[in-house]
Design a protein around this motif. Structure first.
Motif, PDB file in Angstrom:
ATOM      1  N   ASN A  43      46.436  42.905  -1.141  1.00  0.00           N
ATOM      2  CA  ASN A  43      46.146  44.121  -0.867  1.00  0.00           C
ATOM      3  C   ASN A  43      46.963  44.564   0.357  1.00  0.00           C
ATOM      4  O   ASN A  43      47.441  45.877   0.483  1.00  0.00           O
ATOM      5  CB  ASN A  43      44.524  44.277  -0.352  1.00  0.00           C
ATOM      6  CG  ASN A  43      43.646  44.124  -1.473  1.00  0.00           C
ATOM      7  OD1 ASN A  43      44.062  44.164  -2.527  1.00  0.00           O
ATOM      8  ND2 ASN A  43      42.561  43.504  -1.268  1.00  0.00           N
ATOM      9  N   HIS A  44      47.229  43.813   1.463  1.00  0.00           N
ATOM     10  CA  HIS A  44      48.127  44.013   2.560  1.00  0.00           C
ATOM     11  C   HIS A  44      49.742  44.590   1.781  1.00  0.00           C
ATOM     12  O   HIS A  44      50.046  45.590   2.337  1.00  0.00           O
ATOM     13  CB  HIS A  44      48.359  42.952   3.512  1.00  0.00           C
ATOM     14  CG  HIS A  44      49.320  43.385   4.529  1.00  0.00           C
ATOM     15  ND1 HIS A  44      48.801  44.302   5.630  1.00  0.00           N
ATOM     16  CD2 HIS A  44      50.574  42.758   5.042  1.00  0.00           C
ATOM     17  CE1 HIS A  44      49.927  44.299   6.441  1.00  0.00           C
ATOM     18  NE2 HIS A  44      50.900  43.544   6.095  1.00  0.00           N
ATOM     19  N   VAL A  48      51.463  48.385   2.330  1.00  0.00           N
ATOM     20  CA  VAL A  48      52.681  48.421   2.923  1.00  0.00           C
ATOM     21  C   VAL A  48      53.578  49.073   2.049  1.00  0.00           C
ATOM     22  O   VAL A  48      54.366  50.129   2.551  1.00  0.00           O
ATOM     23  CB  VAL A  48      53.198  46.961   3.336  1.00  0.00           C
ATOM     24  CG1 VAL A  48      54.676  47.261   3.893  1.00  0.00           C
ATOM     25  CG2 VAL A  48      52.471  46.458   4.611  1.00  0.00           C
ATOM     26  N   GLN A  49      53.751  48.901   0.704  1.00  0.00           N
ATOM     27  CA  GLN A  49      54.310  49.565  -0.107  1.00  0.00           C
ATOM     28  C   GLN A  49      54.171  50.906  -0.260  1.00  0.00           C
ATOM     29  O   GLN A  49      54.819  51.927  -0.167  1.00  0.00           O
ATOM     30  CB  GLN A  49      54.272  49.017  -1.659  1.00  0.00           C
ATOM     31  CG  GLN A  49      55.093  47.506  -1.635  1.00  0.00           C
ATOM     32  CD  GLN A  49      54.973  47.238  -3.387  1.00  0.00           C
ATOM     33  OE1 GLN A  49      54.149  47.269  -3.819  1.00  0.00           O
ATOM     34  NE2 GLN A  49      56.147  46.460  -3.594  1.00  0.00           N
ATOM     35  N   GLY A  53      56.467  54.416   0.946  1.00  0.00           N
ATOM     36  CA  GLY A  53      56.805  55.222  -0.321  1.00  0.00           C
ATOM     37  C   GLY A  53      56.450  56.531   0.383  1.00  0.00           C
ATOM     38  O   GLY A  53      57.305  57.605   0.451  1.00  0.00           O
ATOM     39  N   THR A  54      55.306  56.699   1.135  1.00  0.00           N
ATOM     40  CA  THR A  54      54.801  57.866   1.742  1.00  0.00           C
ATOM     41  C   THR A  54      55.902  58.349   2.788  1.00  0.00           C
ATOM     42  O   THR A  54      56.511  59.610   3.052  1.00  0.00           O
ATOM     43  CB  THR A  54      53.696  57.814   2.567  1.00  0.00           C
ATOM     44  OG1 THR A  54      52.663  57.314   1.437  1.00  0.00           O
ATOM     45  CG2 THR A  54      53.327  59.059   3.015  1.00  0.00           C
ATOM     46  N   ILE A  55      56.462  57.511   3.810  1.00  0.00           N
ATOM     47  CA  ILE A  55      57.633  57.647   4.623  1.00  0.00           C
ATOM     48  C   ILE A  55      58.718  58.152   4.059  1.00  0.00           C
ATOM     49  O   ILE A  55      59.401  59.002   4.381  1.00  0.00           O
ATOM     50  CB  ILE A  55      57.777  56.375   5.552  1.00  0.00           C
ATOM     51  CG1 ILE A  55      56.449  56.145   6.500  1.00  0.00           C
ATOM     52  CG2 ILE A  55      59.279  56.655   6.489  1.00  0.00           C
ATOM     53  CD1 ILE A  55      56.657  54.872   6.978  1.00  0.00           C
ATOM     54  N   LEU A  56      59.240  57.518   2.882  1.00  0.00           N
ATOM     55  CA  LEU A  56      60.427  57.912   2.044  1.00  0.00           C
ATOM     56  C   LEU A  56      60.243  59.576   1.468  1.00  0.00           C
ATOM     57  O   LEU A  56      61.055  60.210   1.678  1.00  0.00           O
ATOM     58  CB  LEU A  56      60.649  56.987   1.200  1.00  0.00           C
ATOM     59  CG  LEU A  56      61.208  55.789   1.439  1.00  0.00           C
ATOM     60  CD1 LEU A  56      61.329  54.576   0.458  1.00  0.00           C
ATOM     61  CD2 LEU A  56      62.444  55.826   2.251  1.00  0.00           C
ATOM     62  N   GLN A  57      58.980  59.565   1.009  1.00  0.00           N
ATOM     63  CA  GLN A  57      58.987  60.944   0.373  1.00  0.00           C
ATOM     64  C   GLN A  57      58.776  62.117   1.537  1.00  0.00           C
ATOM     65  O   GLN A  57      59.427  63.230   1.258  1.00  0.00           O
ATOM     66  CB  GLN A  57      57.565  61.121  -0.205  1.00  0.00           C
ATOM     67  CG  GLN A  57      57.523  60.331  -1.622  1.00  0.00           C
ATOM     68  CD  GLN A  57      56.251  60.299  -2.168  1.00  0.00           C
ATOM     69  OE1 GLN A  57      55.050  60.607  -1.542  1.00  0.00           O
ATOM     70  NE2 GLN A  57      56.002  59.939  -3.463  1.00  0.00           N
ATOM     71  N   VAL A  58      58.391  61.791   2.689  1.00  0.00           N
ATOM     72  CA  VAL A  58      58.272  62.932   3.709  1.00  0.00           C
ATOM     73  C   VAL A  58      59.668  63.214   4.309  1.00  0.00           C
ATOM     74  O   VAL A  58      60.095  63.996   4.519  1.00  0.00           O
ATOM     75  CB  VAL A  58      57.293  62.303   4.864  1.00  0.00           C
ATOM     76  CG1 VAL A  58      57.448  63.339   6.195  1.00  0.00           C
ATOM     77  CG2 VAL A  58      55.656  62.558   4.288  1.00  0.00           C
TER      78      VAL A  58
END
Length: 70
Positions: A43-44, A48-49, A53-58
């Motif tokens: 789950n961790h 983290v993935q 992914g969210t940071i890369l998209q933003v």
């Protein structure tokens, strides 16, 4: 003294049936603990993935906006 257990095998600290029961209980609890630890790690890892992914998209979106403005 009469036994309070319905079967003929007495339960006691020194009987092999009792020792076997204790070993089985310990084995079951170890399996449960290991599977719980494994699921926590999985789950961790997924979280983290997802955050990465969210940071890369933003970041990509911000870069695209900057390129349009410039």
């Amino acid at each position: 003294m009469k036994s309070t257990y319905p079967n003929t095998i007495e339960r006691g600290i020194l009987t092999s049936a009792y020792k076997r029961e204790i070993r089985e209980n310990i084995s079951e609890s170890k399996r449960a603990t290991l599977s719980k630890i494994k699921s926590i790690i999985e789950n961790h890892h997924a979280k983290v993935q997802s955050e990465t992914g969210t940071i890369l998209q933003v970041s990509l979106f911000a870069f695209a906006v900057i390129l349009m403005i410039a």
